[in-house]
Write a protein that holds these residues in place. Structure first.
Motif, PDB file in Angstrom:
ATOM      1  N   ASN A 183       7.956  15.592  -1.091  1.00  7.68           N
ATOM      2  CA  ASN A 183       8.514  16.940  -0.964  1.00  7.68           C
ATOM      3  C   ASN A 183       8.846  17.538  -2.326  1.00  7.68           C
ATOM      4  N   ALA A 184       8.489  16.864  -3.437  1.00  2.82           N
ATOM      5  CA  ALA A 184       8.729  17.383  -4.785  1.00  2.82           C
ATOM      6  C   ALA A 184       7.447  17.195  -5.594  1.00  2.82           C
ATOM      7  N   ASN A 185       7.564  17.385  -6.952  1.00  2.00           N
ATOM      8  CA  ASN A 185       6.385  17.200  -7.795  1.00  2.00           C
ATOM      9  C   ASN A 185       6.808  16.651  -9.137  1.00  2.00           C
ATOM     10  N   PHE A 186       5.809  16.218  -9.937  1.00  2.00           N
ATOM     11  CA  PHE A 186       6.052  15.631 -11.247  1.00  2.00           C
ATOM     12  C   PHE A 186       5.887  16.646 -12.380  1.00  2.00           C
ATOM     13  N   ALA A 187       5.916  17.923 -12.074  1.00  2.00           N
ATOM     14  CA  ALA A 187       5.776  18.975 -13.094  1.00  2.00           C
ATOM     15  C   ALA A 187       4.514  18.757 -13.919  1.00  2.00           C
ATOM     16  N   GLN A 188       4.681  18.772 -15.298  1.00  3.74           N
ATOM     17  CA  GLN A 188       3.503  18.645 -16.155  1.00  3.74           C
ATOM     18  C   GLN A 188       2.808  17.299 -16.018  1.00  3.74           C
ATOM     19  N   CYS A 189       3.516  16.268 -15.545  1.00  2.87           N
ATOM     20  CA  CYS A 189       2.927  14.921 -15.473  1.00  2.87           C
ATOM     21  C   CYS A 189       2.126  14.697 -14.200  1.00  2.87           C
ATOM     22  N   GLY A 190       2.183  15.639 -13.276  1.00  3.87           N
ATOM     23  CA  GLY A 190       1.460  15.453 -12.029  1.00  3.87           C
ATOM     24  C   GLY A 190       0.018  15.916 -12.118  1.00  3.87           C
ATOM     25  N   ARG A 191      -0.765  15.495 -11.151  1.00  6.46           N
ATOM     26  CA  ARG A 191      -2.163  15.918 -11.086  1.00  6.46           C
ATOM     27  C   ARG A 191      -2.635  15.806  -9.647  1.00  6.46           C
ATOM     28  N   ASP A 192      -3.453  16.769  -9.246  1.00  9.86           N
ATOM     29  CA  ASP A 192      -4.064  16.695  -7.922  1.00  9.86           C
ATOM     30  C   ASP A 192      -5.367  15.919  -8.006  1.00  9.86           C
ATOM     31  N   MET A 193      -5.578  14.998  -7.101  1.00  9.58           N
ATOM     32  CA  MET A 193      -6.811  14.222  -7.029  1.00  9.58           C
ATOM     33  C   MET A 193      -7.289  14.176  -5.588  1.00  9.58           C
ATOM     34  N   PRO A 194      -8.600  14.267  -5.391  1.00 14.61           N
ATOM     35  CA  PRO A 194      -9.116  14.143  -4.016  1.00 14.61           C
ATOM     36  C   PRO A 194      -9.042  12.703  -3.534  1.00 14.61           C
ATOM     37  N   VAL A 195      -8.762  12.518  -2.249  1.00 13.96           N
ATOM     38  CA  VAL A 195      -8.757  11.196  -1.614  1.00 13.96           C
ATOM     39  C   VAL A 195      -9.776  11.245  -0.480  1.00 13.96           C
ATOM     40  N   VAL A 196     -10.890  10.502  -0.645  1.00 12.99           N
ATOM     41  CA  VAL A 196     -11.966  10.508   0.334  1.00 12.99           C
ATOM     42  C   VAL A 196     -12.126   9.098   0.888  1.00 12.99           C
ATOM     43  N   ILE A 197     -11.892   8.931   2.181  1.00 11.54           N
ATOM     44  CA  ILE A 197     -12.000   7.624   2.829  1.00 11.54           C
ATOM     45  C   ILE A 197     -12.971   7.771   3.994  1.00 11.54           C
ATOM     46  N   THR A 198     -14.021   6.955   4.019  1.00 15.57           N
ATOM     47  CA  THR A 198     -15.079   7.074   5.024  1.00 15.57           C
ATOM     48  C   THR A 198     -15.273   5.754   5.754  1.00 15.57           C
ATOM     49  N   PRO A 199     -15.776   5.792   6.999  1.00 18.14           N
ATOM     50  CA  PRO A 199     -16.035   4.541   7.750  1.00 18.14           C
ATOM     51  C   PRO A 199     -17.208   3.770   7.137  1.00 18.14           C
ATOM     52  N   TYR A 200     -17.221   2.466   7.372  1.00 14.36           N
ATOM     53  CA  TYR A 200     -18.370   1.623   7.044  1.00 14.36           C
ATOM     54  C   TYR A 200     -18.381   0.452   8.019  1.00 14.36           C
ATOM     55  N   SER A 201     -19.499  -0.267   8.068  1.00 14.81           N
ATOM     56  CA  SER A 201     -19.635  -1.390   9.005  1.00 14.81           C
ATOM     57  C   SER A 201     -19.293  -2.688   8.299  1.00 14.81           C
ATOM     58  N   GLN A 202     -18.286  -3.384   8.816  1.00 19.33           N
ATOM     59  CA  GLN A 202     -17.830  -4.626   8.210  1.00 19.33           C
ATOM     60  C   GLN A 202     -18.458  -5.832   8.912  1.00 19.33           C
ATOM     61  N   SER A 203     -19.124  -6.708   8.144  1.00 19.50           N
ATOM     62  CA  SER A 203     -19.729  -7.926   8.686  1.00 19.50           C
ATOM     63  C   SER A 203     -18.694  -9.036   8.774  1.00 19.50           C
ATOM     64  N   VAL A 204     -18.630  -9.724   9.949  1.00 22.70           N
ATOM     65  CA  VAL A 204     -17.677 -10.812  10.168  1.00 22.70           C
ATOM     66  C   VAL A 204     -18.440 -12.006  10.722  1.00 22.70           C
ATOM     67  N   THR A 205     -18.205 -13.204  10.151  1.00 25.47           N
ATOM     68  CA  THR A 205     -18.849 -14.423  10.645  1.00 25.47           C
ATOM     69  C   THR A 205     -17.781 -15.441  11.010  1.00 25.47           C
ATOM     70  N   LEU A 206     -18.039 -16.191  12.073  1.00 24.46           N
ATOM     71  CA  LEU A 206     -17.116 -17.213  12.551  1.00 24.46           C
ATOM     72  C   LEU A 206     -17.355 -18.519  11.797  1.00 24.46           C
ATOM     73  N   LYS A 207     -16.288 -19.187  11.381  1.00 28.94           N
ATOM     74  CA  LYS A 207     -16.385 -20.462  10.672  1.00 28.94           C
ATOM     75  C   LYS A 207     -15.530 -21.502  11.397  1.00 28.94           C
ATOM     76  N   THR A 208     -15.722 -22.774  10.994  1.00 27.40           N
ATOM     77  CA  THR A 208     -14.933 -23.860  11.579  1.00 27.40           C
ATOM     78  C   THR A 208     -14.181 -24.580  10.476  1.00 27.40           C
ATOM     79  N   VAL A 209     -12.900 -24.894  10.751  1.00 32.29           N
ATOM     80  CA  VAL A 209     -12.050 -25.643   9.827  1.00 32.29           C
ATOM     81  C   VAL A 209     -11.238 -26.623  10.660  1.00 32.29           C
ATOM     82  N   SER A 210     -11.206 -27.891  10.225  1.00 39.19           N
ATOM     83  CA  SER A 210     -10.439 -28.905  10.949  1.00 39.19           C
ATOM     84  C   SER A 210      -9.133 -29.166  10.218  1.00 39.19           C
TER      85      SER A 210
END
Length: 855
Positions: free
Chosen positions: A257-284
């Motif tokens: 709700n405030a700002n950093f005055a001269q020290c602040g900067r606006d930057m774009p934030v772009v987050i997009t979906p992707y496909s995550q690969s998952v493999t099952l492993k065994t551990v005893s």
């Protein structure tokens, strides 16, 4: 407090909803097959279970392991680790709370090998009890995963990490906000600037709010402290570029709700979906022995961390800085004040600096508005101040000249000077000027000879004087003994007199020490050794000893030897000795030996120097034993193979050089062999007789009936037989015409072969039976049987009495009726017979008739 030994340490720990503690332990090994160890403690820190899990090699093992993580997910504990593989992808292992058993292990493919971009680092793993949230970095991508209790990926999104366009953003930390959203700390080293940032995401990683702050140096937030819906604090460190080991801690406050005055900067934030690969492993899992817990007393120690400087915010209004204060100091009692003058409204903290030496000043007061000092010694120093304002530094400094009076001028008491030494006279620092007796003006003076020395000093209009008398020191008695003589590599002990402060030996050649009173030397050539000993500080005594080295010629009996039986070895100790002493008792220069053993010799020169050597006769080899076949006879036309055995080389009397030769004639034969050790053996044999081969031992050619048989036999016996049919018996029964041969071997092992031709002859053919016979036992006409001339294929002969009863029956054509029934001779009578027969190549026939028994 839990104490764990054997190099283990707790890298992560969480408290479950039940109040139990789950601890992630690491070991000391690095670069080998690693185990992950989880320890469960109850609320009183008593061990419940401990399990380790072999998960493969991990280059980031031991204390340098990639940060592990533990979270509570549903009714299980989620463990994160990174296995060393082609890309170091993170793996999650879900454990049962009750016994540490494994529910599942899954690998989340996130490429990032060393030779690619950046190895994946898992910066945060959170859990809200229903889902786990994973934040990491892989191949220039920030990766965000939402994971269900079964390890499946519910949401997977990414954002660009590195960018050449000036919008690089590295996601470094994640935490929950008070409202339940996700807060992500960002490190943004963009072109020309470095920024920190904070991004608020919902639980499906949709950006909600963000804020970025310019920083004076590189750094990131390794920890976030959510405070309210809009306020979050960040803790971290700033890197000092050019010095990898210097960092500065910082504390930040973000407010959406405030700002950093001269020290602040606006930057774009772009987050997009992707496909995550998952493999099952065994551990005893493997069970371990529970550690022991014990109570410890823990205490806290107060610590003060000084506030260094104000960096940036929305109240900074600093534009100028000027440092005011004296530039000339002539007093060690007064307190001198220095003040920074800032423009009105500037609230930035002042960072003071002084390039003083130890003990030169004492700080009386240091605040943002005042620096008060007492000066203790003379010299020149800079005093500076700087503030950080509007995202940049403001600095000012002054040069201060300090000249304080030092009334303790003292050159010391009169002293003596040893020959070749010097004395350093020091008038002390802090005076304005110096004047020595020879006109020199330094604060120190080096004395090289006896005499009277004085100095005059002045400071702040005051003058001080002092002097010292330096006289020559008397000689010091010192003797390390006469010159010495030694042999070869013998050692000598050289001893200097005691009672000196220290010793210095030279030259430094084959000497046990150069600083002790007693030394051991072992020169190999004539050498002089010198020693310098300090009797009193600065006064030294000297002496020299010469070592003459007598040498004896080296003895080299050669390498160890082995020889053949009957040979000998000659060992020569060489010339140049007055006497020789062999271990065998011999005293000559040379020694001839014929037996296995160890032989040593000592040679002594006229000066008494000795040389030594030892040699061994390792083996006396036995001579080769050749055994040729001594049989003196051969069969005519045959040959014999003579074998000399297995050796290195051969020489036959025939000129052959092979291990075997084939002989076929009368004569004498000899071979000489040499084995691998060079030893020689021989043998000989003779052939005196040539035996004839068997011949003409079968009967002349003959003939056989088509339905008959015949036995073929040699006319004389032999040792072995082989017929053309393959039979090995002396005789052969045949039933067919043809050419038959026999190969035999006689008692001289000579072999011969002969053959006989058997042709087919015309013989009687058909069925014949007498009409009467006389079974009276006179061996004439005592049996009744049909005569069949030809090859019989089937046959049945039956006899009946007058009442039609069968009293005899056979299928053997060579078996007849002897006139008896059940062993009872029959009386003279007439009997009926039938005969059913079939010759080979013909149809079956039946003959009938009667026969009379005559008694």
């Amino acid at each position: 407090v839990m104490e764990i030994t054997d190099g283990a340490g707790i890298d992560a720990a969480i408290e479950s909803t039940e109040g139990d503690l789950y601890c992630y332990l690491h070991d000391q090994s690095t670069g080998f097959s690693e185990t992950r160890t989880i320890l469960k403690l109850d609320a009183n820190a008593s061990p419940v279970w401990i399990r380790n899990f072999t998960v493969g090699s991990n280059i980031f093992s031991g204390s340098a392991e990639l940060p592990p993580a533990l979270v509570e997910l549903g009714d299980g504990i989620l463990v994160k680790y990174n296995e060393e593989s082609s890309d170091f992808s993170p793996q999650l292992m879900r454990l049962r709370k009750s016994d540490g058993g494994v529910d599942w292990v899954k690998r989340y493919q996130m490429p990032g090998p060393y030779n690619g971009s950046q190895v994946f680092s898992l910066y945060s793993l959170l859990s809200d009890g229903t889902y786990a949230y994973m934040l990491g970095f892989s191949q220039d991508k920030n990766r965000l995963l939402k994971i269900a209790a079964d390890g499946s990926v519910v949401v997977s999104k990414e954002s660009a990490g590195y960018s050449s366009t000036g919008t690089t953003q590295y996601y470094r930390w994640m935490d929950f906000s008070p409202s339940g959203n996700l807060l992500v700390g960002v490190y943004a080293p963009n072109i020309g600037d470095t920024y920190n940032g904070l991004i608020e995401l919902d639980k499906n990683f949709t950006p909600l709010r963000q804020q970025f702050l310019r920083m004076p140096r590189g750094g990131s937030n390794p920890a976030l402290i959510p405070y309210s819906d809009s306020v979050t604090y960040g803790l971290g460190s700033l890197y000092s570029f050019g010095n990898d080991y210097a960092t500065t801690a910082y504390f930040q406050k973000y407010n959406f709700n405030a700002n950093f005055a001269q020290c602040g900067r606006d930057m774009p934030v772009v987050i997009t979906p992707y496909s995550q690969s998952v493999t099952l492993k065994t551990v005893s899992p493997n069970s371990l022995t529970l550690p022991q817990s014990q109570n410890h007393n823990a205490s806290t120690v107060p610590y003060h961390l000084a506030y260094s400087s104000y960096h940036c915010g929305n109240n900074s209004a600093c534009s100028q800085l000027q440092l005011q204060g004296p530039i000339t100091i002539c007093d060690t009692v007064a307190v001198y004040s220095f003040r920074p003058v800032r423009n009105a409204g500037c609230e930035a903290a002042v960072l003071w600096r002084m390039d003083t030496v130890a003990g030169q000043v004492r700080v009386v007061i240091q605040t943002d508005t005042l620096l008060q000092l007492k000066f203790k010694s003379s010299g020149t120093l800079h005093i500076g101040a700087k503030i950080f304002a509007n995202c940049g530094w403001l600095e000012d400094s002054i040069l201060v000249q300090v000249s304080v009076a030092n009334t303790k001028l003292n050159l010391g008491a009169d002293t003596t000077l040893c020959s070749g030494n010097t004395i350093r006279l020091n008038a002390g620092s802090g005076f304005g000027s110096y004047l020595w007796q020879d006109g020199s003006t330094d604060s120190v003076y080096t004395v090289t000879k006896p005499g009277w020395y004085h100095v005059q000093v002045s400071t702040c209009a005051q003058v001080y004087k002092d002097s010292v008398l330096v006289t020559a020191a008397p000689p010091i008695p010192f003797d390390i003994g006469p010159d010495r003589t030694k042999c070869n590599s013998d050692t000598l002990r050289l001893s200097a007199p005691s009672g000196f402060l220290n010793y210095s030996w030279s030259n430094n050649y084959n000497i046990s020490s150069t600083t002790t009173q007693n030394v051991v030397v072992n020169p190999l050539v004539d050498t002089a050794y010198y020693v310098k000993a300090e009797k009193t500080p600065g006064c030294f005594a000297y002496d020299t000893v010469r070592v003459k080295v007598n040498t004896s010629p080296p003895i080299n009996l050669g390498s160890d030897q082995s020889f053949c039986f009957g040979d000998s070895a000659i060992f020569n100790a060489g010339s140049g000795f007055q006497s020789y002493a062999w271990s065998s008792g011999a005293t000559s220069q040379q020694l001839i030996v014929k037996a296995k053993g160890t032989y040593s010799v000592i040679g002594t020169t006229a000066e008494g120097c000795k040389s030594y050597d030892t040699v061994r006769v390792v083996e006396v080899y036995t001579l080769p034993a050749v055994n040729l076949d001594k049989s003196p006879a051969l069969c005519i036309g045959s040959s014999k193979l003579l074998s000399a055995g297995s050796y290195a080389s051969y020489q036959w009397s025939t000129g052959a050089t092979t291990s075997t030769i084939s002989i076929s004639d009368i004569g004498d034969y000899k071979v000489i062999v040499t084995d691998a050790n060079g030893c020689v053996g021989s043998d000989s044999t003779s052939i005196t007789t040539l035996n004839p081969l068997p011949a003409g031992f079968l009967p002349s050619d003959t003939a056989i009936c088509s339905y008959g048989t015949m036995e073929l036999k040699p006319i004389s016996p032999f040792n072995r037989y082989l017929w053309s049919s393959g039979a090995i018996t002396p005789g052969l029964t045949i039933s067919q015409p043809g050419l038959y041969w026999l190969e035999v071997e006689d008692r001289n092992t000579c072999k011969g072969k002969d053959s006989v031709l058997v042709v087919l002859k015309e013989c009687m053919k058909g069925f014949y039976i007498p009409t009467a016979f006389t079974p009276n036992g006179d061996r004439k006409n005592d049996e009744l049987k049909p005569l069949l001339f030809g090859k019989v294929k089937t046959y049945r002969f039956t006899i009946y009495n007058r009442w039609g009863q069968v009293i005899f029956q056979t299928t053997d054509q060579f078996k007849g009726w002897d006139g008896r029934v059940a062993g009872t001779p029959q009386r003279s009578d007439t009997f009926v017979w039938t005969c059913t027969y079939q010759f080979e190549g013909e149809s079956e026939k039946t003959a009938k008739g009667t026969v009379t028994v005559i008694r």
